[in-house]
Design a protein around this motif. Sequence first.
Motif, PDB file in Angstrom:
ATOM      1  N   THR A  71       7.613  24.419  29.379  1.00 33.70           N
ATOM      2  CA  THR A  71       8.894  24.202  30.360  1.00 33.70           C
ATOM      3  C   THR A  71       9.930  25.124  29.836  1.00 33.70           C
ATOM      4  OG1 THR A  71      10.103  22.410  29.383  1.00 33.70           O
ATOM      5  CG2 THR A  71       8.002  22.071  30.719  1.00 33.70           C
ATOM      6  N   THR A 135       3.759  20.098  30.365  1.00 35.54           N
ATOM      7  CA  THR A 135       3.582  21.153  31.270  1.00 35.54           C
ATOM      8  C   THR A 135       4.291  21.399  32.372  1.00 35.54           C
ATOM      9  OG1 THR A 135       2.246  19.561  32.579  1.00 35.54           O
ATOM     10  CG2 THR A 135       1.047  20.571  30.739  1.00 35.54           C
ATOM     11  N   ASP A 136       5.451  20.533  32.706  1.00 37.64           N
ATOM     12  CA  ASP A 136       6.181  20.611  34.023  1.00 37.64           C
ATOM     13  C   ASP A 136       7.617  19.730  33.765  1.00 37.64           C
ATOM     14  OD1 ASP A 136       6.962  21.582  36.334  1.00 37.64           O
ATOM     15  OD2 ASP A 136       6.354  19.817  37.380  1.00 37.64           O
ATOM     16  N   SER A 138      10.631  19.691  36.581  1.00 35.78           N
ATOM     17  CA  SER A 138      11.241  20.329  37.674  1.00 35.78           C
ATOM     18  C   SER A 138      11.923  19.255  38.507  1.00 35.78           C
ATOM     19  CB  SER A 138      10.219  20.864  38.714  1.00 35.78           C
ATOM     20  OG  SER A 138       9.172  20.247  38.972  1.00 35.78           O
ATOM     21  N   THR A 149      10.657  15.510  38.162  1.00 31.32           N
ATOM     22  CA  THR A 149       9.204  15.465  37.718  1.00 31.32           C
ATOM     23  C   THR A 149       9.160  15.810  36.297  1.00 31.32           C
ATOM     24  OG1 THR A 149       8.808  15.828  39.955  1.00 31.32           O
ATOM     25  CG2 THR A 149       6.921  16.371  38.554  1.00 31.32           C
ATOM     26  N   GLU A 151       5.847  16.413  33.620  1.00 34.23           N
ATOM     27  CA  GLU A 151       4.288  16.112  33.443  1.00 34.23           C
ATOM     28  C   GLU A 151       3.854  16.349  32.196  1.00 34.23           C
ATOM     29  OE1 GLU A 151       1.388  17.431  36.571  1.00 34.23           O
ATOM     30  OE2 GLU A 151       1.220  18.943  35.449  1.00 34.23           O
ATOM     31  N   SER A 171       1.839  12.487  35.520  1.00 38.12           N
ATOM     32  CA  SER A 171       3.046  12.843  36.101  1.00 38.12           C
ATOM     33  C   SER A 171       4.169  11.859  36.181  1.00 38.12           C
ATOM     34  CB  SER A 171       2.708  13.986  37.361  1.00 38.12           C
ATOM     35  OG  SER A 171       3.710  14.481  37.722  1.00 38.12           O
TER      36      SER A 171
END
Length: 237
Positions: A71, A135-136, A138, A149, A151, A171
């Motif tokens: 990220t 991985t994320d 946002s 969010t 993840e 998530s």
Amino acid sequence: INSEASGSVAGVRVKRIAACSLVLLLAGSACSRTAAVRPSPSVSPSPTFVSWSRSGQPDKRLCVLPFTNRTKSEGLADRVRESFFGRIVLKQYSDLDLHELDARLSGLAEPWRALAPHQLGQALQCDALLYGEVTDASNIYVGVYAQLTLEGRIRLVDAVSNRVLVTEIHSTKFRTGGVPLSLFELVPNAVLNLRNFSAEQMLRAVDDLARNLADKVPDLPIAPPATVLTTTDHKVF
């Protein structure tokens, strides 16, 4: 007349904006001030994990390697890893303190990511290696509705055979929103949402993600208590 018509059109536009915001708010199930998605249930151990957990010595050391950050949020992977470690130490594994583990990794002759699990396990004296990544990260912000969010993904590997024992992804979603009583509350609510996401909500999201990922790692079976042999007096007949 023109000014009255312009005012009327502007009023209609404001009402439409308010209506759209309210529809999005209700559609996103954000009627409460703060809501988090219900955590997923823990997974059952795979046959591979069960076989590994019952083989060899019952006392197994698990090493939580540095998480990869995919990220744009600096330091996020480190925070998730630390929170994950705080959860995993509550299980039956023997753990290697993160500071000690990182010191051993930095002392290796070559980058640890270039080593195979069995090579890394031998160097660190670990029975299992936990690879993780975020991985994320946002957020969505529309009117009075906002959603954050996070993840993450984990992979638990046998440090002897290189077999993958666990691979899971989770998530976490946090939503905030308040139904405005008037159009004048739109700006205060917007400021509140952004402030929460930058501090308190981010901390809660990190903890929630780490907790759910840790829950997906099955615990080791509890060793049966040792049998204590006792002597009894022999009766004379």
